[in-house]
Scaffold this motif. Structure first.
Motif, PDB file in Angstrom:
ATOM      1  N   TRP A 156       0.831  -1.208   0.000  1.00  0.00           N
ATOM      2  CA  TRP A 156       0.000   0.000   0.000  1.00  0.00           C
ATOM      3  C   TRP A 156       0.858   1.247   0.000  1.00  0.00           C
ATOM      4  N   SER A 172     -10.346  -2.135   4.727  1.00  0.00           N
ATOM      5  CA  SER A 172     -10.181  -3.255   5.662  1.00  0.00           C
ATOM      6  C   SER A 172     -10.173  -2.857   7.146  1.00  0.00           C
ATOM      7  N   ARG A 196      -4.346   6.554  -1.846  1.00  0.00           N
ATOM      8  CA  ARG A 196      -3.015   5.997  -2.078  1.00  0.00           C
ATOM      9  C   ARG A 196      -2.137   6.963  -2.865  1.00  0.00           C
ATOM     10  N   GLN A 209     -13.632   1.834  -2.319  1.00  0.00           N
ATOM     11  CA  GLN A 209     -13.615   0.370  -2.194  1.00  0.00           C
ATOM     12  C   GLN A 209     -14.889  -0.095  -1.523  1.00  0.00           C
ATOM     13  N   GLU A 211     -15.717  -3.220   1.047  1.00  0.00           N
ATOM     14  CA  GLU A 211     -15.164  -4.287   1.871  1.00  0.00           C
ATOM     15  C   GLU A 211     -16.298  -5.194   2.331  1.00  0.00           C
ATOM     16  N   PHE A 251      -3.980 -10.370   5.945  1.00  0.00           N
ATOM     17  CA  PHE A 251      -5.104 -10.549   6.878  1.00  0.00           C
ATOM     18  C   PHE A 251      -5.997 -11.731   6.541  1.00  0.00           C
ATOM     19  N   THR A 252      -5.665 -12.484   5.479  1.00  0.00           N
ATOM     20  CA  THR A 252      -6.454 -13.675   5.155  1.00  0.00           C
ATOM     21  C   THR A 252      -5.529 -14.864   4.907  1.00  0.00           C
ATOM     22  N   SER A 284      -9.658 -11.507  -1.677  1.00  0.00           N
ATOM     23  CA  SER A 284     -10.520 -12.139  -0.672  1.00  0.00           C
ATOM     24  C   SER A 284      -9.763 -13.231   0.066  1.00  0.00           C
TER      25      SER A 284
HETATM   26  N1  DAH Z   1      -7.632  -4.484   1.411  1.00  0.00           N
HETATM   27  C1  DAH Z   1      -7.172  -5.086   0.169  1.00  0.00           C
HETATM   28  C2  DAH Z   1      -6.600  -4.023  -0.744  1.00  0.00           C
HETATM   29  O1  DAH Z   1      -6.902  -2.888  -0.579  1.00  0.00           O
HETATM   30  C3  DAH Z   1      -8.271  -5.808  -0.514  1.00  0.00           C
HETATM   31  C4  DAH Z   1      -8.695  -7.001   0.232  1.00  0.00           C
HETATM   32  C5  DAH Z   1      -8.121  -8.227  -0.030  1.00  0.00           C
HETATM   33  C6  DAH Z   1      -9.643  -6.904   1.220  1.00  0.00           C
HETATM   34  C7  DAH Z   1      -8.488  -9.368   0.651  1.00  0.00           C
HETATM   35  C8  DAH Z   1     -10.011  -8.031   1.954  1.00  0.00           C
HETATM   36  C9  DAH Z   1      -9.420  -9.271   1.641  1.00  0.00           C
HETATM   37  O2  DAH Z   1     -10.926  -7.974   2.924  1.00  0.00           O
HETATM   38  O3  DAH Z   1      -9.805 -10.376   2.347  1.00  0.00           O
HETATM   39  O4  DAH Z   1      -5.869  -4.337  -1.621  1.00  0.00           O
END
Ligand code: DAH
Length: 338
Positions: A156, A172, A196, A209, A211, A251-252, A284
């Motif tokens: 980011w 997020s 950004r 975005q 979410e 985070f995933t 995701s």
């Molecule tokens: N926050 C990520 C981004 O800005 C996108 C994203 C990816 C959100 C995976 C999520 C996730 O909740 O599970 O690139």
């Protein structure tokens, strides 16, 4: 006596007939029928007359009064009809003139697409959650399992305000804020503005975005696939193919990126999809147990999935727009087309 009545009657009828205006008639009404009017005065004399004369005299008086009143009423009606006619003649209203054209406002194309996306999730039972644009390092990174000095932060391009505050780089952090306040089960979406340090035809320093986060007992990757496939087919068309590709987000775990069959070539390969036949739409995955630890959820008991996607990207693909900056220039010639 009766002559006197006739004389008054003749005078009155002539006066009223020749009246030039409503006020002439009002004057006549006062002169003959008013409290101190000529006829009224004669009426008073009735009392002092002998019985026989009183009857004749009274009858004559009454007839005269009725005649005068009748004439006054009809002349008054004439005058007011004349007034109305004059008004109609002088106040001309041309209803054939064209009306003033009032321009109708429209929702911005981003708002339109965002509303459509929100609607799909609301109908599946998700609620809307919000968080601040100015975030702390903790919510934007730390609690999402992106530690200080870890190379994953480079995903980011962050606009920092100071050592502690920043403009949120994704939606997020709303996941963390919701889980801190709510116990599972929960299903939320968080649409909003993100920032950004990026700018070209497909990147804007400010964009939007959406979410998503769902946590419950026994949530599996199959639930994630079903929900996102349904969503993407609602947005891009029921016949579109959808594919899940392994990927990485801090985070995933596991993480996946989701592609949709190219909207331009339907999978054949073209410039838009760089000859792959696929368009990358969203990120995701299954919520990482480390994230649950930060908000005090028991990851042995609960599991969940999360996803995030760019609204401008979806709007560009839906409307066939090739420059993201058009959304932010507010040129009416562009905006009017939606
Ligand atoms: N926050 C990520 C981004 O800005 C996108 C994203 C990816 C959100 C995976 C999520 C996730 O909740 O599970 O690139």
């Amino acid at each position: 006596m009766v002559e006197r009545i006739r004389a008054i009657e003749n005078e009155a009828l002539e006066n009223i007939t020749n009246a030039k205006s409503l006020s002439d008639i009002d004057d006549a009404q006062i002169r003959y029928l008013g409290k101190k009017g000529l006829l009224t005065e004669l009426m008073r004399n009735l009392k002092i007359l002998p019985e026989e004369e009183r009857r004749n005299f009274g009858k004559a008086l009454n007839e005269t009064k009725i005649k005068i009143e009748g004439l006054i009423a009809s002349r008054k009606a004439q005058f007011s009809a004349q007034l109305t006619q004059n008004k109609i003649n002088s106040e001309v209203l041309d209803i054939t003139l064209p009306g003033k054209f009032i321009k109708r406002g429209k929702l911005h194309p981003i708002t339109q697409v965002m509303d459509e996306m929100i609607g799909i999730f609301i109908r599946m039972g998700f609620s809307i959650a919000e968080g601040p644009d100015i975030e702390t390092e903790y919510y934007n990174f730390e609690a999402l399992n992106i530690p200080k000095y870890h190379p994953s932060r480079d995903m980011w391009s962050t606009l920092w305000i100071n050592n502690e505050l920043l403009l949120r780089t994704h939606t997020s952090p709303v996941q963390i804020r919701v889980m801190e306040k709510q116990k599972p089960p929960l299903a939320i979406i968080a649409p909003g503005r993100v920032y950004r340090r990026d700018s070209d035809v497909t990147h804007s320093p400010v964009f939007h975005q959406l979410e998503g986060l769902l946590v419950d007992k026994k949530i599996t990757f199959g639930d994630l696939k079903g929900t996102l496939s349904y969503f993407l087919r609602q947005v891009f068309g029921k016949e579109k193919k959808v594919r899940f590709r392994p990927s990485y987000f801090p985070f995933t775990e596991p993480s996946a990126e989701v592609d949709v069959e190219c909207v331009l070539c339907n999978g054949a390969g073209c410039r838009l999809c760089k000859n792959t036949g696929w368009l990358e739409i969203l990120g995701s995955g299954m919520v990482d147990p480390n994230v649950f630890k930060f908000v005090g959820y028991n990851s042995e008991k609960f599991s969940g999935y999360a996803f995030g996607m760019g609204i401008e990207r979806i709007a560009m693909l839906k409307f066939g727009i090739d420059d993201i900056r058009l959304f932010f220039e507010n040129d009416l010639r562009f905006l009017e087309q939606f």
